[in-house]
Design an enzyme around this catalytic site. Structure first.
Site, mmCIF file in Angstrom:
data_model
loop_
_atom_site.group_PDB
_atom_site.id
_atom_site.type_symbol
_atom_site.label_atom_id
_atom_site.label_comp_id
_atom_site.label_asym_id
_atom_site.label_seq_id
_atom_site.Cartn_x
_atom_site.Cartn_y
_atom_site.Cartn_z
ATOM 1 N N SER A 237 0.821 -1.212 0.000
ATOM 2 C CA SER A 237 0.000 0.000 0.000
ATOM 3 C C SER A 237 0.848 1.253 0.000
ATOM 4 O O SER A 237 0.465 2.274 -0.556
ATOM 5 C CB SER A 237 -0.873 0.051 1.252
ATOM 6 O OG SER A 237 -1.743 -1.027 1.279
ATOM 7 N N HIS B 188 -0.866 -2.532 -7.246
ATOM 8 C CA HIS B 188 -1.602 -2.143 -6.045
ATOM 9 C C HIS B 188 -3.103 -2.141 -6.318
ATOM 10 O O HIS B 188 -3.596 -1.299 -7.069
ATOM 11 C CB HIS B 188 -1.119 -0.770 -5.552
ATOM 12 C CG HIS B 188 -1.770 -0.355 -4.287
ATOM 13 N ND1 HIS B 188 -2.117 0.933 -3.999
ATOM 14 C CD2 HIS B 188 -2.169 -1.102 -3.219
ATOM 15 C CE1 HIS B 188 -2.695 0.974 -2.808
ATOM 16 N NE2 HIS B 188 -2.744 -0.241 -2.321
ATOM 17 N N GLU C 145 -2.908 0.244 -9.479
ATOM 18 C CA GLU C 145 -1.741 1.099 -9.732
ATOM 19 C C GLU C 145 -0.572 0.194 -10.125
ATOM 20 O O GLU C 145 -0.209 -0.714 -9.366
ATOM 21 C CB GLU C 145 -1.389 1.904 -8.475
ATOM 22 C CG GLU C 145 -2.430 2.965 -8.140
ATOM 23 C CD GLU C 145 -2.174 3.661 -6.808
ATOM 24 O OE1 GLU C 145 -2.551 4.835 -6.673
ATOM 25 O OE2 GLU C 145 -1.610 3.029 -5.882
ATOM 26 N N ASN D 130 -3.048 6.423 -2.222
ATOM 27 C CA ASN D 130 -2.780 6.437 -0.778
ATOM 28 C C ASN D 130 -2.027 7.680 -0.313
ATOM 29 O O ASN D 130 -2.122 8.055 0.853
ATOM 30 C CB ASN D 130 -2.034 5.170 -0.354
ATOM 31 C CG ASN D 130 -3.005 4.017 -0.135
ATOM 32 O OD1 ASN D 130 -4.206 4.236 -0.013
ATOM 33 N ND2 ASN D 130 -2.492 2.810 -0.094
#
Ligand code: CAA
Length: 269
Positions: free
Chosen positions: A106, A127, A139, A177
């Site tokens: 993450s 991701h 991602e 994130n």
């Protein structure tokens, strides 16, 4: 997250080996995949035959060596650097030299994981977002030494599986994130600063900001432990105070209230 990624893989037509730490946890993962595929049949998204074919593509193991024949390995273990580095060093020895090794981290540095291998050019980030079978984004993270071939394979794999991949660099928190983790931390801090209940905060953000689910429900879905680890990683790399995990979340983690997966977090499940 591993079960969700395995569900994506088998639904996309790939023979898939799911490796877990114990047979019991692996079977729980299979049950989750079965449940959501059965739901897909009920809703008419796939036929019963397609569900059975997809489930037959999933093999479970606790033995890492059974990943030896894989073209692509997607790692989704605990969100801590040293265990990930240890795993990638081992995967590097076990798998074929042309296999691509992807991490679902993450917020850790993909390069720091890749450098544990002899072949960092075949390591990329893939991701996924929770719940992985539902949210389209993946991602595709290029670390400084990732090869074009590895990045392209990961991108094409995600696209062929019906996801919406985006390419990004190995910067802290990548795209989502970097924004979402400090934002969710702000939401959690507002609970105590403004004396608001989780229910009211969630009602406020779903009804006043159009979020599909409230921030407390979202942290419960992601997992308190995953969120705390990601916050610490982001804070260590960028140093903004709001990136550090709020005390309330650290306390919940210590109490073992990790959200949906433990049956208790902000809410009870
Ligand atoms: N696996 C597979 N399918 C799932 C699922 C899961 N874990 N959870 C829910 N679904 C399915 C449901 O079965 C349902 O499908 P049906 O049409 O068959 O009913 C569908 O998803 C929608 O679910 P619900 O009807 O229960 O609820 P909803 O419409 O409110 O949608 C949601 C739920 C998709 C979770 C939505 O609220 C949402 O998008 N929330 C935001 C999630 C989000 O922001 N995720 C990102 C978190 S950050 C992250 O993951 C990154 C990280 O590194 C920490």
């Amino acid at each position: 997250m591993g079960a969700g990624i395995a569900q994506i893989a088998v639904t996309a037509g790939h023979d898939t080996v799911g490796r877990e730490v114990s047979a019991e946890v692996a079977e729980r993962g299979r049950a989750t995949v079965e449940r959501y595929l059965a739901r897909g049949v009920e809703k008419g998204r796939l036929t019963a035959e397609a569900r059975d074919t997809a489930l037959a593509r999933l093999t479970l193991t606790t033995d890492l060596a059974e990943l030896a024949g894989c073209d692509l390995v997607i790692e989704a273990i605990v969100e801590e650097l040293e265990p990930k580095r240890g795993l990638f060093a081992e995967l590097d020895r076990i798998t074929r030299p042309d296999a691509v090794l992807a991490t679902n981290t993450s917020a850790l540095s993909v390069a720091a994981i890749a450098e544990a291998t002899q072949h960092p050019e075949r390591v990329v980030g893939m991701h996924f977002f929770n719940p992985a079978p539902v949210l389209p984004l993946v991602e595709i993270v290029r670390a400084p030494r990732s090869s074009d071939a590895a990045v392209d394979l990961a991108y094409q794999w995600a696209e062929q599986a019906g996801k919406r991949p985006v390419r990004c660099n190995d910067t802290p928190g990548f795209i989502v994130n970097r924004i979402l983790i400090p934002l969710l931390n702000d939401c959690v801090r507002v609970l105590d600063e403004a004396g608001v209940t989780p229910e009211d905060l969630d009602t406020a953000m779903t009804n006043g900001a159009g979020w599909p689910m409230g921030p407390c429900a979202l942290v419960d879905l992601v997992g308190i432990d995953v969120h705390v680890h990601a916050s610490k990683a982001l804070h260590a790399q960028l140093g903004e105070p709001r990136m550090a995990p709020p005390e309330r979340l650290v306390a919940m983690q210590c109490e073992g209230k990790l959200g949906r997966k433990t049956g208790a977090g902000f809410y009870t499940y």
